[in-house]
Design a protein around this motif. Structure first.
Motif, PDB file in Angstrom:
ATOM      1  N   HIS A 292     -21.302 -22.365   4.939  1.00  0.00           N
ATOM      2  CA  HIS A 292     -21.551 -20.951   5.214  1.00  0.00           C
ATOM      3  C   HIS A 292     -22.947 -20.603   4.690  1.00  0.00           C
ATOM      4  CE1 HIS A 292     -20.176 -16.488   4.691  1.00  0.00           C
ATOM      5  NE2 HIS A 292     -20.950 -16.651   5.744  1.00  0.00           N
ATOM      6  N   ASN A 293     -23.790 -20.095   5.567  1.00  0.00           N
ATOM      7  CA  ASN A 293     -25.120 -19.624   5.181  1.00  0.00           C
ATOM      8  C   ASN A 293     -25.050 -18.114   4.978  1.00  0.00           C
ATOM      9  OD1 ASN A 293     -26.052 -22.271   5.538  1.00  0.00           O
ATOM     10  ND2 ASN A 293     -26.628 -21.893   7.669  1.00  0.00           N
ATOM     11  N   LEU A 294     -24.920 -17.712   3.727  1.00  0.00           N
ATOM     12  CA  LEU A 294     -24.742 -16.292   3.438  1.00  0.00           C
ATOM     13  C   LEU A 294     -25.998 -15.490   3.713  1.00  0.00           C
ATOM     14  CD1 LEU A 294     -22.732 -16.716   0.131  1.00  0.00           C
ATOM     15  CD2 LEU A 294     -21.855 -15.808   2.284  1.00  0.00           C
ATOM     16  N   SER A 295     -27.158 -16.110   3.513  1.00  0.00           N
ATOM     17  CA  SER A 295     -28.436 -15.460   3.784  1.00  0.00           C
ATOM     18  C   SER A 295     -29.469 -16.559   3.993  1.00  0.00           C
ATOM     19  CB  SER A 295     -28.838 -14.545   2.622  1.00  0.00           C
ATOM     20  OG  SER A 295     -29.184 -15.324   1.484  1.00  0.00           O
ATOM     21  N   ASP A 296     -30.720 -16.152   4.198  1.00  0.00           N
ATOM     22  CA  ASP A 296     -31.785 -17.142   4.359  1.00  0.00           C
ATOM     23  C   ASP A 296     -32.007 -17.948   3.084  1.00  0.00           C
ATOM     24  OD1 ASP A 296     -32.199 -16.308   6.948  1.00  0.00           O
ATOM     25  OD2 ASP A 296     -33.806 -14.909   6.412  1.00  0.00           O
ATOM     26  N   ASN A 297     -31.616 -17.369   1.942  1.00  0.00           N
ATOM     27  CA  ASN A 297     -31.887 -18.007   0.655  1.00  0.00           C
ATOM     28  C   ASN A 297     -30.652 -18.600  -0.022  1.00  0.00           C
ATOM     29  OD1 ASN A 297     -34.646 -17.248   0.746  1.00  0.00           O
ATOM     30  ND2 ASN A 297     -34.130 -15.217  -0.031  1.00  0.00           N
TER      31      ASN A 297
ATOM     32  N   ILE B  77     -27.611 -40.108   7.524  1.00  0.00           N
ATOM     33  CA  ILE B  77     -27.775 -39.209   8.676  1.00  0.00           C
ATOM     34  C   ILE B  77     -26.451 -38.499   8.954  1.00  0.00           C
ATOM     35  CG2 ILE B  77     -28.376 -39.030  11.122  1.00  0.00           C
ATOM     36  CD1 ILE B  77     -29.865 -41.680  10.834  1.00  0.00           C
ATOM     37  N   GLU B  78     -26.516 -37.227   9.153  1.00  0.00           N
ATOM     38  CA  GLU B  78     -25.359 -36.451   9.608  1.00  0.00           C
ATOM     39  C   GLU B  78     -25.813 -35.552  10.746  1.00  0.00           C
ATOM     40  OE1 GLU B  78     -21.688 -33.659   7.974  1.00  0.00           O
ATOM     41  OE2 GLU B  78     -23.382 -34.112   6.662  1.00  0.00           O
ATOM     42  N   SER B  79     -25.229 -35.730  11.907  1.00  0.00           N
ATOM     43  CA  SER B  79     -25.592 -34.952  13.086  1.00  0.00           C
ATOM     44  C   SER B  79     -24.435 -34.025  13.443  1.00  0.00           C
ATOM     45  CB  SER B  79     -25.899 -35.887  14.262  1.00  0.00           C
ATOM     46  OG  SER B  79     -26.188 -35.142  15.433  1.00  0.00           O
ATOM     47  N   VAL B  80     -24.601 -32.753  13.156  1.00  0.00           N
ATOM     48  CA  VAL B  80     -23.571 -31.756  13.422  1.00  0.00           C
ATOM     49  C   VAL B  80     -23.938 -31.001  14.690  1.00  0.00           C
ATOM     50  CG1 VAL B  80     -22.441 -29.667  12.580  1.00  0.00           C
ATOM     51  CG2 VAL B  80     -22.964 -31.530  10.993  1.00  0.00           C
ATOM     52  N   ASN B  81     -23.148 -31.194  15.717  1.00  0.00           N
ATOM     53  CA  ASN B  81     -23.359 -30.499  16.986  1.00  0.00           C
ATOM     54  C   ASN B  81     -22.277 -29.442  17.113  1.00  0.00           C
ATOM     55  OD1 ASN B  81     -24.089 -29.754  19.582  1.00  0.00           O
ATOM     56  ND2 ASN B  81     -22.995 -31.440  20.545  1.00  0.00           N
ATOM     57  N   ALA B  82     -22.527 -28.300  16.471  1.00  0.00           N
ATOM     58  CA  ALA B  82     -21.512 -27.256  16.415  1.00  0.00           C
ATOM     59  C   ALA B  82     -21.134 -26.779  17.813  1.00  0.00           C
ATOM     60  CB  ALA B  82     -22.013 -26.083  15.583  1.00  0.00           C
ATOM     61  N   LYS B  83     -19.845 -26.621  18.024  1.00  0.00           N
ATOM     62  CA  LYS B  83     -19.348 -26.177  19.326  1.00  0.00           C
ATOM     63  C   LYS B  83     -19.598 -24.681  19.444  1.00  0.00           C
ATOM     64  CE  LYS B  83     -15.264 -26.917  22.245  1.00  0.00           C
ATOM     65  NZ  LYS B  83     -13.866 -27.402  22.259  1.00  0.00           N
ATOM     66  N   ALA B  84     -20.843 -24.351  19.780  1.00  0.00           N
ATOM     67  CA  ALA B  84     -21.295 -22.968  19.664  1.00  0.00           C
ATOM     68  C   ALA B  84     -20.650 -22.043  20.693  1.00  0.00           C
ATOM     69  CB  ALA B  84     -22.814 -22.906  19.801  1.00  0.00           C
ATOM     70  N   THR B  85     -20.307 -22.554  21.868  1.00  0.00           N
ATOM     71  CA  THR B  85     -19.767 -21.688  22.916  1.00  0.00           C
ATOM     72  C   THR B  85     -18.271 -21.864  23.129  1.00  0.00           C
ATOM     73  OG1 THR B  85     -20.163 -23.278  24.708  1.00  0.00           O
ATOM     74  CG2 THR B  85     -21.991 -21.825  24.097  1.00  0.00           C
ATOM     75  N   GLY B  86     -17.757 -23.045  22.900  1.00  0.00           N
ATOM     76  CA  GLY B  86     -16.352 -23.308  23.201  1.00  0.00           C
ATOM     77  C   GLY B  86     -16.094 -23.518  24.676  1.00  0.00           C
TER      78      GLY B  86
ATOM     79  N   LEU C  80     -28.026 -28.312   3.371  1.00  0.00           N
ATOM     80  CA  LEU C  80     -28.256 -27.019   2.726  1.00  0.00           C
ATOM     81  C   LEU C  80     -29.701 -26.547   2.830  1.00  0.00           C
ATOM     82  CD1 LEU C  80     -26.053 -27.315  -0.503  1.00  0.00           C
ATOM     83  CD2 LEU C  80     -25.537 -26.114   1.633  1.00  0.00           C
ATOM     84  N   ASP C  81     -30.647 -27.449   3.051  1.00  0.00           N
ATOM     85  CA  ASP C  81     -32.035 -26.996   3.230  1.00  0.00           C
ATOM     86  C   ASP C  81     -32.576 -27.327   4.613  1.00  0.00           C
ATOM     87  OD1 ASP C  81     -32.692 -29.700   3.090  1.00  0.00           O
ATOM     88  OD2 ASP C  81     -33.433 -29.586   1.033  1.00  0.00           O
ATOM     89  N   ALA C  82     -31.666 -27.505   5.581  1.00  0.00           N
ATOM     90  CA  ALA C  82     -32.077 -27.741   6.973  1.00  0.00           C
ATOM     91  C   ALA C  82     -32.493 -26.412   7.592  1.00  0.00           C
ATOM     92  CB  ALA C  82     -30.921 -28.363   7.769  1.00  0.00           C
ATOM     93  N   SER C  83     -33.778 -26.180   7.635  1.00  0.00           N
ATOM     94  CA  SER C  83     -34.296 -24.927   8.197  1.00  0.00           C
ATOM     95  C   SER C  83     -35.681 -25.183   8.748  1.00  0.00           C
ATOM     96  CB  SER C  83     -34.351 -23.834   7.117  1.00  0.00           C
ATOM     97  OG  SER C  83     -35.232 -24.216   6.076  1.00  0.00           O
ATOM     98  N   GLY C  84     -36.250 -24.195   9.381  1.00  0.00           N
ATOM     99  CA  GLY C  84     -37.616 -24.307   9.870  1.00  0.00           C
ATOM    100  C   GLY C  84     -37.797 -25.394  10.909  1.00  0.00           C
ATOM    101  N   GLY C  85     -36.892 -25.469  11.870  1.00  0.00           N
ATOM    102  CA  GLY C  85     -37.032 -26.454  12.940  1.00  0.00           C
ATOM    103  C   GLY C  85     -36.155 -27.677  12.796  1.00  0.00           C
ATOM    104  N   HIS C  86     -35.440 -27.820  11.663  1.00  0.00           N
ATOM    105  CA  HIS C  86     -34.516 -28.936  11.506  1.00  0.00           C
ATOM    106  C   HIS C  86     -33.195 -28.605  12.200  1.00  0.00           C
ATOM    107  CE1 HIS C  86     -37.404 -30.636   8.884  1.00  0.00           C
ATOM    108  NE2 HIS C  86     -37.207 -29.788   7.897  1.00  0.00           N
ATOM    109  N   ILE C  87     -32.345 -29.622  12.346  1.00  0.00           N
ATOM    110  CA  ILE C  87     -31.069 -29.429  13.029  1.00  0.00           C
ATOM    111  C   ILE C  87     -30.079 -28.784  12.068  1.00  0.00           C
ATOM    112  CG2 ILE C  87     -29.204 -30.589  14.263  1.00  0.00           C
ATOM    113  CD1 ILE C  87     -31.240 -32.838  14.873  1.00  0.00           C
ATOM    114  N   ALA C  88     -29.585 -27.624  12.423  1.00  0.00           N
ATOM    115  CA  ALA C  88     -28.737 -26.846  11.534  1.00  0.00           C
ATOM    116  C   ALA C  88     -27.503 -27.640  11.102  1.00  0.00           C
ATOM    117  CB  ALA C  88     -28.303 -25.557  12.223  1.00  0.00           C
ATOM    118  N   TYR C  89     -27.139 -27.506   9.825  1.00  0.00           N
ATOM    119  CA  TYR C  89     -25.962 -28.117   9.203  1.00  0.00           C
ATOM    120  C   TYR C  89     -26.010 -29.650   9.144  1.00  0.00           C
ATOM    121  CZ  TYR C  89     -24.295 -23.459  10.548  1.00  0.00           C
ATOM    122  OH  TYR C  89     -24.170 -22.110  10.739  1.00  0.00           O
ATOM    123  N   SER C  90     -27.148 -30.224   9.477  1.00  0.00           N
ATOM    124  CA  SER C  90     -27.260 -31.676   9.565  1.00  0.00           C
ATOM    125  C   SER C  90     -28.070 -32.232   8.401  1.00  0.00           C
ATOM    126  CB  SER C  90     -27.890 -32.079  10.900  1.00  0.00           C
ATOM    127  OG  SER C  90     -27.096 -31.656  11.985  1.00  0.00           O
TER     128      SER C  90
END
Length: 629
Positions: A569-574, A486-495, A450-460
């Motif tokens: 779901h990230n509704l906004s930056d905050n 550790i949780e490494s989420v490699n979202a299937k961004a393109t399919g 939930l606070d993975a931002s600013g260069g961290h791996i998203a959703y991880s």
């Protein structure tokens, strides 16, 4: 005559080393006072230690010192250095070994005012400094990589920027790296243990920047951020000279504290008024160095001049893919499926600008998948070359696709890496005397989903040493201890084929055997593997299958299997939230379904507010106020 003068001066120096004063001597400093200067101590990398002077140099290579006691005695090393420079000239190896010492001392003592560092006499130094063409210095931050324990927290290095980019590209610039000297195929557990407790030698090494760009951006798929510093040329030359002095000098490596970020920050301490080493006596994070750099000024100007993102191979593909229209996506997917490029029917329907966009994305796609080591034996290498050829076969032009995403928080703007929170909660347990409880949570490092931002791996998630103390029914107890999670989420961004979305997680620590039980903590090792998929640019869904091994409790089985579904779901930056649903089963008597919901609202950079709801045997809901430090 010059030789006689030097001998007489040297004799006087030996007889009366502490009283060398002159009208030309800056501020009438004696050698004793000069040896106590913080700049001199920083040039020798002295730290607090067990010696008669209370100081010990972090460098333990005898070639770095001229005095027998130089590693522990700043005055003895200063005496030996001044005397050695007095009795040497620009043709000697001494000037080339210690250029930064000479540059600084020639300004501080009249004894050496006629001495100067003549770069033309030092061919190796000239070659390394790109024929004295370095015009600026950048600190480069590579974001974290969960595939290697050494890279969990990111990495920092220096890049020496050439004044004339017409003669060389940025990739040809020299770089300075600091790292542990680790044997090949070292066991990861041994690496972590020895890295934490100083079991490795370490040092600075030099290599052209393209090596790091290839390793981090193209192989490990890590974004890099380049921070060019706002330094006068005189200070650039001084730093470059000192960097040359410390190359291949041995240090002791400490993963948590005296690591790449600490040593890079330490180099800049030779500039009066610059202190970018993060203020923490226990650990040093590479991202904290960047944050401290961003907050620093030098000579009445911000220390950072420019910030540049260097997107990874994966980021370049994901960014371009997200910008394609539905018609362009249809053409791209058809070309990948049929392996027909220019001759593809969908591609033929596109105008020239669209064709540029699709082919540029196709090139990045095969660039991501190909294995250059296999050469022509790799099919993706073949199709990569075919896509390049197709790009040259159509009319020239540039596409308007951006290589990276716009992000709201750059690494230097992110929150601090440690978090402390106060939790107040309610447990719906009819048998309990008091269902209210309070918890103090402390997370030394580093981020959660939930606070993975600013260069961290998203959703991880990457946390170490996280623990919580709880007061419940007038009892105080350790609620849990996550040694590593550790949780490494490699979202299937393109399919697209090959972008498989493989995700995994693991945790080791102590926790309650079951929710609501205050005296049944067990040590557990947990692991899961699964897949995830981006539903949009701000939402991801996925699932895991795995299980855990743990201590036996009340004759229970010491394992369980589980299946988990999650949605974030990230509704906004905050504001964002995450939902987990898992089913645990030991295939004997134990079976449990757990619904876990948590949401986070960022109040500002330093504070956040979270709410949560957990449904298992009981229902628990509560609020937490967190502070980042």
């Amino acid at each position: 005559m010059k030789i006689i003068k030097t001998l007489l001066l040297g004799s006087f120096f030996l007889l009366c080393p502490y009283q060398i004063l002159s009208k030309e001597f800056n501020d009438n400093l004696t050698l004793i006072e000069l040896s106590e200067s913080q700049t001199w101590k920083n040039l020798l990398h002295y730290e607090t230690g067990d010696s008669a002077t209370g100081l010990v140099s972090a460098i333990h290579n005898p070639k770095f010192f001229l005095a027998e006691e130089g590693a522990t005695n700043p005055l003895k090393e200063l005496e030996a250095t001044v005397f050695a420079f007095l009795n040497s000239n620009a043709d000697t190896d001494l000037h080339c070994r210690f250029p930064a010492r000479l540059i600084w001392l020639s300004k501080k003592t009249p004894l050496l005012k006629n001495k100067s560092f003549d770069k033309s006499k030092c061919q190796d130094y000239l070659k390394w400094s790109q024929d004295d063409s370095i015009g600026s210095i950048s600190v480069v931050y590579a974001t974290g990589y969960l595939g290697n324990p050494a890279s969990f927290y990111g990495h920092t290095l220096l890049k020496f920027n050439s004044k004339d980019q017409n003669k060389r590209t940025a990739l040809q610039d020299n770089s300075l790296n600091f790292g542990a000297i680790v044997p090949d195929n070292e066991n990861p557990v041994v690496y972590i243990f020895k890295g934490i407790f100083g079991g490795y030698e370490a040092g600075f090494s030099q290599i052209q920047y393209y090596f790091h760009n290839e390793n981090y951006g193209e192989i490990e798929l890590r974004d890099m951020w380049e921070y060019e510093l706002n330094l006068p040329q005189e200070d650039v030359d001084f730093l470059v000279a000192h960097a040359w002095e410390v190359i291949s000098r041995e240090y002791t490596y400490y993963f948590l504290k005296e690591n790449c970020a600490y040593r890079m920050g330490e180099l800049f301490s030779i500039l009066d008024g610059v202190n970018i080493i993060p203020d923490n006596s226990i650990y040093t994070y590479p991202q904290s160095l960047i944050q401290k750099l961003s907050d620093s000024s030098y000579k009445s100007q911000k220390l950072i001049k420019t910030v540049k993102q260097v997107p990874s191979r994966q980021t370049r593909l994901y960014s371009k893919y997200a910008q394609l229209s539905s018609q362009e996506l249809e053409a791209l997917e058809s070309m990948i499926e049929t392996k027909s490029f220019i001759q593809n029917d969908y591609f033929a329907l596109l105008d020239l600008k669209q064709q540029h966009r699709v082919l540029d994305t196709l090139i990045d796609y095969y660039q991501l998948l190909r294995d250059e080591r296999l050469g022509d034996d790799d099919a993706n290498n073949h199709y990569y070359k075919k896509a390049l050829s197709a790009r040259f076969d159509i009319a020239p032009g540039t596409s308007d696709l951006a290589n990276s995403f716009e992000i709201s928080q750059r690494p230097e703007q992110s929150r601090n890496p440690s978090r402390t929170s106060i939790v107040t909660a309610y447990r719906n347990d009819k048998s309990a005397l008091d269902n209210n409880f309070q918890t103090l949570e402390i997370r030394p490092a580093y981020y959660d989903s939930l606070d993975a931002s600013g260069g961290h791996i998203a959703y991880s998630e990457l946390t170490m040493g996280k623990f919580a103390f709880t007061k419940e029914n007038n009892n105080y107890f350790l609620d849990y201890l996550d040694i590593v999670s550790i949780e490494s989420v490699n979202a299937k961004a393109t399919g697209l084929p090959g972008d498989d979305g493989f995700s995994w997680r693991m945790k080791f620590g102590a926790e309650r055997f079951e929710p609501g039980c205050t005296s049944c903590r067990v040590f557990r090792v947990q692991g899961d593997a699964g897949y995830s998929h981006n539903l949009s640019s701000s939402a991801v869904v996925g699932g895991y299958i795995g299980g855990a091994l743990h201590e036996t409790f009340n004759n229970s089985e010491n394992y369980f299997a589980r299946a988990t579904l999650f949605f974030q779901h990230n509704l906004s930056d905050n504001f964002n939230y995450k939902l987990n649903y898992s089913h645990r089963n030991d295939f004997q008597e134990y079976s449990e379904k757990i619904l876990d919901f948590e949401m986070r609202y960022s109040l500002n950079k330093d504070w956040d507010l979270r709410g949560f709801y957990i449904k298992s045997q009981d229902e628990v809901y509560g609020l937490s106020l967190g502070y980042y430090w």
